[in-house]
Motif scaffolding. Structure first.
Motif, short mmCIF file in Angstrom:
data_model
loop_
_atom_site.label_atom_id
_atom_site.label_comp_id
_atom_site.label_asym_id
_atom_site.label_seq_id
_atom_site.Cartn_x
_atom_site.Cartn_y
_atom_site.Cartn_z
N LEU A 77 -69.03 7.09 14.40
CA LEU A 77 -69.76 8.16 15.09
C LEU A 77 -69.73 9.45 14.26
CD1 LEU A 77 -68.40 7.68 18.73
CD2 LEU A 77 -70.62 6.97 17.84
N SER A 78 -70.80 10.22 14.34
CA SER A 78 -70.85 11.51 13.66
C SER A 78 -71.66 12.48 14.49
CB SER A 78 -71.46 11.37 12.26
OG SER A 78 -72.80 10.91 12.34
N ALA A 79 -71.42 13.77 14.28
CA ALA A 79 -72.12 14.82 15.03
C ALA A 79 -73.25 15.39 14.18
CB ALA A 79 -71.14 15.92 15.41
N ASP A 80 -74.48 15.21 14.64
CA ASP A 80 -75.66 15.77 14.00
C ASP A 80 -75.95 17.11 14.68
OD1 ASP A 80 -78.22 16.48 13.20
OD2 ASP A 80 -79.02 14.45 13.30
N ILE A 81 -75.43 18.19 14.11
CA ILE A 81 -75.51 19.50 14.76
C ILE A 81 -76.95 19.96 14.98
CG2 ILE A 81 -74.83 21.92 14.63
CD1 ILE A 81 -72.52 20.01 15.20
N PRO A 82 -77.86 19.86 13.99
CA PRO A 82 -79.24 20.29 14.25
C PRO A 82 -79.88 19.54 15.42
CG PRO A 82 -78.88 20.10 11.89
CD PRO A 82 -77.66 19.52 12.56
N SER A 83 -79.66 18.22 15.50
CA SER A 83 -80.24 17.46 16.60
C SER A 83 -79.62 17.87 17.93
CB SER A 83 -80.04 15.96 16.37
OG SER A 83 -80.77 15.53 15.25
N LEU A 84 -78.31 18.14 17.92
CA LEU A 84 -77.64 18.56 19.15
C LEU A 84 -78.18 19.90 19.62
CD1 LEU A 84 -75.51 18.49 21.35
CD2 LEU A 84 -73.84 19.32 19.69
N MET A 85 -78.35 20.85 18.71
CA MET A 85 -78.86 22.16 19.10
C MET A 85 -80.28 22.05 19.65
SD MET A 85 -76.31 24.15 18.65
CE MET A 85 -76.98 25.82 18.73
N GLU A 86 -81.10 21.16 19.09
CA GLU A 86 -82.44 20.95 19.61
C GLU A 86 -82.39 20.36 21.02
OE1 GLU A 86 -86.44 20.97 20.06
OE2 GLU A 86 -85.26 21.93 18.48
N HIS A 87 -81.48 19.42 21.23
CA HIS A 87 -81.28 18.82 22.56
C HIS A 87 -80.89 19.89 23.57
CE1 HIS A 87 -79.64 16.24 25.72
NE2 HIS A 87 -78.50 16.89 25.61
N VAL A 88 -79.99 20.79 23.18
CA VAL A 88 -79.56 21.87 24.07
C VAL A 88 -80.73 22.77 24.45
CG1 VAL A 88 -78.16 23.98 24.17
CG2 VAL A 88 -77.16 21.85 23.30
N ARG A 89 -81.56 23.10 23.47
CA ARG A 89 -82.72 23.96 23.74
C ARG A 89 -83.73 23.28 24.67
NH1 ARG A 89 -81.59 25.54 18.41
NH2 ARG A 89 -82.92 23.92 17.51
N GLU A 90 -83.92 21.98 24.49
CA GLU A 90 -84.85 21.26 25.36
C GLU A 90 -84.39 21.32 26.81
OE1 GLU A 90 -85.14 17.36 23.77
OE2 GLU A 90 -86.41 17.94 22.07
N LEU A 91 -83.10 21.10 27.03
CA LEU A 91 -82.57 21.19 28.39
C LEU A 91 -82.64 22.62 28.90
CD1 LEU A 91 -79.44 18.84 28.25
CD2 LEU A 91 -81.64 18.39 29.32
N ARG A 92 -82.31 23.57 28.03
CA ARG A 92 -82.38 24.98 28.42
C ARG A 92 -83.77 25.35 28.91
NH1 ARG A 92 -82.78 29.00 24.49
NH2 ARG A 92 -84.44 27.65 23.65
N ASP A 93 -84.80 24.94 28.18
CA ASP A 93 -86.17 25.29 28.55
C ASP A 93 -86.55 24.70 29.90
OD1 ASP A 93 -86.31 26.63 26.17
OD2 ASP A 93 -87.46 25.08 25.12
N ARG A 94 -86.02 23.53 30.21
CA ARG A 94 -86.30 22.91 31.51
C ARG A 94 -85.71 23.76 32.64
NH1 ARG A 94 -83.84 17.07 32.73
NH2 ARG A 94 -84.98 16.61 30.80
N PHE A 95 -84.50 24.26 32.44
CA PHE A 95 -83.85 25.03 33.49
C PHE A 95 -84.46 26.42 33.64
CE2 PHE A 95 -80.26 22.08 32.40
CZ PHE A 95 -80.29 21.39 33.59
N VAL A 96 -84.99 26.97 32.56
CA VAL A 96 -85.60 28.30 32.61
C VAL A 96 -86.93 28.26 33.35
CG1 VAL A 96 -86.71 30.07 31.18
CG2 VAL A 96 -84.44 29.21 30.57
N ALA A 97 -87.62 27.12 33.30
CA ALA A 97 -89.00 27.05 33.82
C ALA A 97 -89.09 27.39 35.30
CB ALA A 97 -89.56 25.65 33.58
N GLY A 98 -88.16 26.94 36.13
CA GLY A 98 -88.22 27.17 37.57
C GLY A 98 -88.21 28.65 37.93
N PRO A 99 -87.18 29.41 37.49
CA PRO A 99 -87.17 30.85 37.80
C PRO A 99 -88.39 31.58 37.26
CG PRO A 99 -85.01 30.13 37.03
CD PRO A 99 -85.95 28.97 36.82
N THR A 100 -88.90 31.16 36.12
CA THR A 100 -90.07 31.82 35.55
C THR A 100 -91.28 31.63 36.45
OG1 THR A 100 -89.21 31.48 33.31
CG2 THR A 100 -91.57 31.93 33.53
N ARG A 101 -91.47 30.44 36.99
CA ARG A 101 -92.60 30.17 37.90
C ARG A 101 -92.50 31.02 39.16
NH1 ARG A 101 -91.86 24.74 36.20
NH2 ARG A 101 -90.56 24.33 38.03
#
Length: 478
Positions: A77-101
């Motif tokens: 196993l290894s940690a792909d930091i760029p892919s992890l940070m992209e994953h975090v941002r994708e989830l972040r954007d999902r959670f931000v969408a509700g309050p914005t609407r």
């Protein structure tokens, strides 16, 4: 152009949006004013993206336990930091969408711009005016960044820009080990980065009980170095590095996470026009129960008042502020039992009264060590300490501090017990399964009970005159 409303809310974060929801239970005559990004601090740069990163980091860290338990292949196993940070941002954007609407659903009653008080009922927003019967200030907060550190540019990050990074340098210093510093510092260490944590206090993670604090530091030090009592200075290092100076030591790192707390966003609001006392930081005095500024129809809620900067507290304060703004003669609204959680390993939490807040000589302590707790041993997570506090005379639960496995769940159980004003004896009548982490709670309660002056005899089963709901049908569901 002049806008008129019963209520104007400044800020579209947790407190502001919750104030909006509460206000709309009473009236649609509400105006929301926001300057900056929509979406709560928690969803954009706080609790949600950080927990997304921690879920991956804690899971990756478990590979050592899996290998010891006979699961092969974990060394691959290894940690792909760029892919992890992209994953975090994708989830972040999902959670931000509700309050914005929600904020944008107001249409023309949602204004963009920086408001400024002209008086207690009038705001200037650019060339426009807003006149309101009452106003709620819910402008939130921003990360603290010492002015000299800003000169180091991209080498010093706060949570406002950390989650936008496409990749992360290998060597990092985390300055400030409150909740966010402890969580992200440990998480980055678990992902394989070289992490050095510094804090001016001797306590970490918002704890105040020395024994629990020691257990949390021990947990953090499995993935990072921890220096307490540190006065930290930063300067440019060789090349693009940062030199960290602390307590006579010097260390070169690739970047720094500044986790020094947050500062209320009160700049430029024109609070001086309200003719209320301001402290040395420009913060107005307010009633901690109603959140009202003196006798004015102005209320201050959420992180901006710096009282309890936690999302669930901000949400409650938004409701309280809007309710009182529209019902100024109503009685005060009660507050829930304080609850704060740090999502480290072990998880740290503070419930009710913390150790430093306890009334002198009026409390007893119940202690449970999780190094040998059965369920924790099975999971390979057997570390940590739980301390519960009870009134010495009647055994009523007052609070707890902990750094234990699954502390987020134990903290809720104890918060509910404190909220219901249960005694140690009351809590010990509750069911405990085996083998579960909650058995450690029972151990701590037993330890506290031995010191309570009015503890009942040892029998801890409920009495027959108060049957449980399942018993009314005549059968045990088991």
């Amino acid at each position: 152009m002049a806008h008129k409303a019963k209520l104007a809310i400044i800020g579209a974060g947790t407190a502001g949006l919750t104030a909006l929801k509460e206000a709309r239970r009473h009236t649609d005559d509400v105006i929301l004013i926001n300057n900056g990004p929509y979406g709560t601090t928690c969803a954009r740069v706080g609790c949600m993206p950080s927990k997304a990163l921690l879920a991956a980091a804690h899971g990756y860290h478990r590979r050592g336990f899996l290998a010891e338990a006979g699961i092969r292949g974990t060394e691959g196993l290894s940690a792909d930091i760029p892919s992890l940070m992209e994953h975090v941002r994708e989830l972040r954007d999902r959670f931000v969408a509700g309050p914005t609407r929600l904020a944008r659903s107001l249409g023309e009653r949602s204004l963009r711009g920086r408001p400024r008080f002209l008086d207690a009922n009038t705001l200037a927003v650019g060339d426009e005016r807003v006149e309101a019967d009452a106003i709620v200030i819910a402008t939130g907060s921003r990360p603290v960044m010492p002015a000299p550190w800003r000169d180091l540019g991209h080498r010093v990050l706060t949570t406002d820009d950390f989650f936008e990074q496409p990749d992360l340098g290998h060597r990092v210093a985390v300055v400030g080990l409150g909740a966010i510093g402890a969580e992200l510092g440990q998480g980055l260490g678990q992902l394989g980065l070289e992490v050095h944590g510094y804090t001016r206090s001797v306590f970490v993670g918002g704890l105040s009980d020395p024994a629990v604090n020691e257990a949390l530091i021990a947990g953090l030090e499995r993935s990072m170095s921890v220096t307490t009592g540190a006065d930290v200075a930063l300067e440019a290092g060789d090349g693009d590095t940062v030199r960290v100076l602390a307590n006579g030591d010097s260390r070169e790192v690739d970047w720094v996470l500044a986790a020094l707390g947050r500062r209320p966003n009160i700049d430029g609001l024109g609070l001086e026009a309200l003719d209320v006392p301001l402290d040395d930081h420009g913060m107005p005095q307010f009633d901690p129960l109603t959140l009202r500024l003196g006798e004015l129809p102005v209320y201050i809620a959420g992180d901006v008042n710096a009282a309890q900067p936690l999302m669930h507290e901000a949400a409650d304060e938004g409701r309280i502020a809007a309710y009182h703004a529209l019902n100024p003669d109503a009685g005060c609204v009660g507050r829930r039992t304080p609850l704060a959680i740090v999502f480290s390993e072990p998880q740290a939490a503070r419930v009710g009264l913390g150790y430093a807040q306890l009334p002198a000589e009026r409390f007893v302590t119940g202690d449970a060590d999780f190094s040998g707790q059965g369920r924790a041993v099975m999971m390979g997570r057997n570390a940590g300490r739980l301390r519960v506090y009870a009134d010495r005379h009647d055994g009523r639960l007052l609070g707890a501090e902990m750094a234990i496995p699954d502390g987020e769940h134990v903290a809720h159980l104890l918060a509910w017990a404190v909220e219901q004003r249960l005694s140690v004896d009351d809590a010990l009548q509750m069911p405990f399964y085996h083998p579960v982490i909650e058995e450690g709670v029972r151990s701590a309660l037993h330890a506290a009970r031995r010191s309570v002056e009015t503890a009942r005899p040892a029998l801890e089963l409920p009495l027959c005159d108060t049957p449980a709901a399942w018993a009314l049908g005549g059968e045990d569901p088991a």
